[in-house]
Design a protein around this motif. Sequence first.
Motif, mmCIF file in Angstrom:
data_model
loop_
_atom_site.group_PDB
_atom_site.id
_atom_site.type_symbol
_atom_site.label_atom_id
_atom_site.label_comp_id
_atom_site.label_asym_id
_atom_site.label_seq_id
_atom_site.Cartn_x
_atom_site.Cartn_y
_atom_site.Cartn_z
ATOM 1 N N PRO A 1 0.714 -1.035 -0.045
ATOM 2 C CA PRO A 1 -0.082 -0.086 -0.164
ATOM 3 C C PRO A 1 0.848 1.370 -0.156
ATOM 4 O O PRO A 1 0.315 2.419 -0.358
ATOM 5 C CB PRO A 1 -0.642 0.147 1.328
ATOM 6 C CG PRO A 1 -0.052 -1.175 2.287
ATOM 7 C CD PRO A 1 0.663 -1.871 1.203
ATOM 8 N N ARG A 2 2.119 1.206 0.168
ATOM 9 C CA ARG A 2 3.021 2.254 0.185
ATOM 10 C C ARG A 2 3.025 3.045 -1.144
ATOM 11 O O ARG A 2 3.284 4.115 -1.195
ATOM 12 C CB ARG A 2 4.539 2.032 0.689
ATOM 13 C CG ARG A 2 4.511 2.023 2.339
ATOM 14 C CD ARG A 2 5.867 1.999 2.746
ATOM 15 N NE ARG A 2 6.703 0.767 1.934
ATOM 16 C CZ ARG A 2 7.731 0.781 1.848
ATOM 17 N NH1 ARG A 2 8.484 1.997 2.049
ATOM 18 N NH2 ARG A 2 8.680 -0.291 1.510
ATOM 19 N N GLY A 3 2.646 2.171 -2.385
ATOM 20 C CA GLY A 3 2.511 2.870 -3.592
ATOM 21 C C GLY A 3 1.377 4.080 -3.365
ATOM 22 O O GLY A 3 1.503 4.706 -4.611
ATOM 23 N N THR B 1 -8.393 10.545 -4.292
ATOM 24 C CA THR B 1 -7.778 10.800 -3.053
ATOM 25 C C THR B 1 -8.199 10.058 -1.946
ATOM 26 O O THR B 1 -7.784 9.637 -0.917
ATOM 27 C CB THR B 1 -7.711 12.302 -2.832
ATOM 28 O OG1 THR B 1 -6.720 13.016 -3.718
ATOM 29 C CG2 THR B 1 -7.747 12.999 -1.377
ATOM 30 N N GLU B 2 -9.448 10.079 -1.889
ATOM 31 C CA GLU B 2 -10.525 9.342 -0.830
ATOM 32 C C GLU B 2 -10.109 7.844 -0.735
ATOM 33 O O GLU B 2 -9.691 7.337 0.321
ATOM 34 C CB GLU B 2 -12.009 9.477 -0.911
ATOM 35 C CG GLU B 2 -12.558 10.807 -0.618
ATOM 36 C CD GLU B 2 -12.262 11.962 -1.992
ATOM 37 O OE1 GLU B 2 -11.937 11.505 -2.957
ATOM 38 O OE2 GLU B 2 -12.145 12.920 -1.684
ATOM 39 N N ILE B 3 -10.086 7.437 -2.024
ATOM 40 C CA ILE B 3 -9.485 5.889 -1.885
ATOM 41 C C ILE B 3 -8.166 5.597 -1.502
ATOM 42 O O ILE B 3 -7.761 4.953 -0.807
ATOM 43 C CB ILE B 3 -9.715 5.301 -3.314
ATOM 44 C CG1 ILE B 3 -11.170 5.438 -3.927
ATOM 45 C CG2 ILE B 3 -9.154 3.918 -3.314
ATOM 46 C CD1 ILE B 3 -12.183 4.697 -2.764
ATOM 47 N N GLN B 4 -7.133 6.504 -1.780
ATOM 48 C CA GLN B 4 -5.873 6.496 -1.325
ATOM 49 C C GLN B 4 -5.714 6.676 0.130
ATOM 50 O O GLN B 4 -4.882 5.781 0.904
ATOM 51 C CB GLN B 4 -4.827 7.462 -2.190
ATOM 52 C CG GLN B 4 -4.885 7.737 -3.462
ATOM 53 C CD GLN B 4 -4.293 6.411 -4.211
ATOM 54 O OE1 GLN B 4 -3.863 5.417 -3.608
ATOM 55 N NE2 GLN B 4 -5.165 6.041 -5.328
ATOM 56 N N GLU C 1 -2.202 16.160 -4.914
ATOM 57 C CA GLU C 1 -2.787 17.326 -4.170
ATOM 58 C C GLU C 1 -1.848 18.387 -4.085
ATOM 59 O O GLU C 1 -2.457 19.490 -4.428
ATOM 60 C CB GLU C 1 -2.831 16.678 -2.553
ATOM 61 C CG GLU C 1 -4.017 15.628 -2.408
ATOM 62 C CD GLU C 1 -5.442 16.286 -2.259
ATOM 63 O OE1 GLU C 1 -5.375 17.426 -2.200
ATOM 64 O OE2 GLU C 1 -6.218 15.392 -2.887
ATOM 65 N N ALA C 2 -0.470 18.193 -4.036
ATOM 66 C CA ALA C 2 0.556 19.281 -4.136
ATOM 67 C C ALA C 2 0.333 19.844 -5.800
ATOM 68 O O ALA C 2 0.563 21.180 -5.739
ATOM 69 C CB ALA C 2 1.768 18.665 -3.858
ATOM 70 N N HIS C 3 0.342 19.024 -6.677
ATOM 71 C CA HIS C 3 0.312 19.527 -7.974
ATOM 72 C C HIS C 3 -0.838 20.306 -8.296
ATOM 73 O O HIS C 3 -0.866 21.524 -8.887
ATOM 74 C CB HIS C 3 0.496 18.187 -9.039
ATOM 75 C CG HIS C 3 0.963 18.920 -10.582
ATOM 76 N ND1 HIS C 3 0.002 18.813 -11.419
ATOM 77 C CD2 HIS C 3 1.920 19.569 -10.912
ATOM 78 C CE1 HIS C 3 0.649 19.019 -12.525
ATOM 79 N NE2 HIS C 3 1.915 20.011 -12.221
ATOM 80 N N LEU D 1 -0.845 10.026 -3.964
ATOM 81 C CA LEU D 1 -1.817 11.019 -2.997
ATOM 82 C C LEU D 1 -0.935 12.444 -2.959
ATOM 83 O O LEU D 1 -1.532 13.519 -3.253
ATOM 84 C CB LEU D 1 -1.836 10.417 -1.764
ATOM 85 C CG LEU D 1 -2.626 11.317 -0.861
ATOM 86 C CD1 LEU D 1 -4.070 11.633 -0.946
ATOM 87 C CD2 LEU D 1 -2.617 10.592 0.399
ATOM 88 N N TYR D 2 0.562 12.316 -2.698
ATOM 89 C CA TYR D 2 1.035 13.395 -2.401
ATOM 90 C C TYR D 2 1.419 14.387 -3.701
ATOM 91 O O TYR D 2 1.093 15.590 -3.693
ATOM 92 C CB TYR D 2 2.552 12.975 -1.739
ATOM 93 C CG TYR D 2 3.126 13.937 -1.100
ATOM 94 C CD1 TYR D 2 2.861 14.374 0.258
ATOM 95 C CD2 TYR D 2 4.114 15.005 -1.610
ATOM 96 C CE1 TYR D 2 3.549 15.385 0.972
ATOM 97 C CE2 TYR D 2 4.840 15.901 -0.891
ATOM 98 C CZ TYR D 2 4.336 15.978 0.390
ATOM 99 O OH TYR D 2 5.232 17.157 1.103
#
Length: 368
Positions: free
Chosen positions: A291-293, A350-353, A302-304, A298-299
């Motif tokens: 799951p670390r993928g 995002t919610e799923i991640q 959201e940032a982009h 996510l990061y």
Amino acid sequence: MTDALRTDRCHDAPAGLKDLIAFEAEQHKAGLTGITWPTEYGGHGLTLREHLEANREIGLSPMPNAVNSIGKELAGPIIMAVGTEAQKLDYLPKILQMDEIWCQGFSEPGAGSDLAGLRTRVERTADGWVVNGQKIWTSGASKSQRCLLLARTGKPEDRHKGLVLFAVPINRPGLEVREIRSIDGQKSFCEVFFNDVVVDEADMLGAPDEGWAAATRVLSIERATNRMYRAWRFQSEMDHLIAACRSDARAFAILTSYRRDLAQLRVEVEMLKGQVETLVGSLLAGKEIGPRGSFPKLYWSEAHQRFAQLAFEVVSRFPANAGPALRDARIRMEDIYLSSRAETIYAGTTEIQLDIIAKRILNLRKAA
Ligand SMILES: Cc1cc2nc3c(=O)[nH]c(=O)nc-3n(C[C@H](O)[C@H](O)[C@H](O)COP(=O)(O)OP(=O)(O)OC[C@H]3O[C@@H](n4cnc5c(N)ncnc54)[C@H](O)[C@@H]3O)c2cc1C
């Protein structure tokens, strides 16, 4: 790279599909794609370390997005994981040489985040396997030669059971592709309808009940390693905006009013690069990333998306008589803003991640 292909210039005559395909085939010859794929399947037989190095350079260059990213990032790894030797020898070199462009037929009108709710059916008949159903948001289907189809052999209630993958040729009778126009004016994704489409057993990838396991196993690695260039592309987009604003004192004054936010985003770019490098290190050490993928997806998204919003605000305030450097930046940042809206949706929202991280990393299951 010709001027028409550069994404940091606005064009009267932008590159067409033929030019983009030719450019991507050249990229392969230059050793920039298929880096980790075995040489017997047309790849370069190198490691993820070299893949990362190439992706840094790709990200820092204003190259167009790949036409065949589904072929290289999704179909290829799945074929390598579950395909027969004959399938690997047939499909894989064609993907890298750009002879076959692939699309991904997973999502349906009633099955996106909840992919196990998909209803497209495939039945074994005397004529072969017959597909009936509908896919949606199929990126690039109208320019593809093959569709990586996820369909079910049983009832919708079977959920994850009885799902099967096929490499369906797009030109089969009964298969209809309809383009959807998105907010950026592109027709980048499509609806795909299957009406009694006959597919060959030889195009089945893995066993009839192996579709879910194959798709999810590969997707967790791919979520981490696909589009590694994104952290560096993010950096180069930011550098482009800053360099363009330096060409005009009025634009530079606008930009400096965002200096704290830009500094924060620059830190996030560095964090993102660090995440990618850490995951590559883990994979090279033979560790499971599971799951670390979800972290870089996510990061980055959201940032982009925040950067795209900021850049859009800056270019919207450029003076009307802006020079060519500001005009190029404005066109590029407007495109980035529009396409960024989808970044928190595709490849898992995002919610799923967040759900994956809460459940599988923090072990926080919902209270009963
Ligand atoms: C640009 C783009 C390209 C795409 N390309 C492809 C492609 O080539 N092939 C393909 O098969 N698909 C593709 N997709 C589809 C994409 O995979 C789906 O849009 C995505 O999985 C979300 O599904 P959905 O649109 O049905 O939304 P839904 O799943 O209906 O979600 C709607 C909202 O509800 C939230 N939500 C859903 N379930 C939960 C939950 N359990 N907990 C909390 N919140 C939840 C979601 O986060 C979202 O905000 C693409 C999408 C986009 C935007």
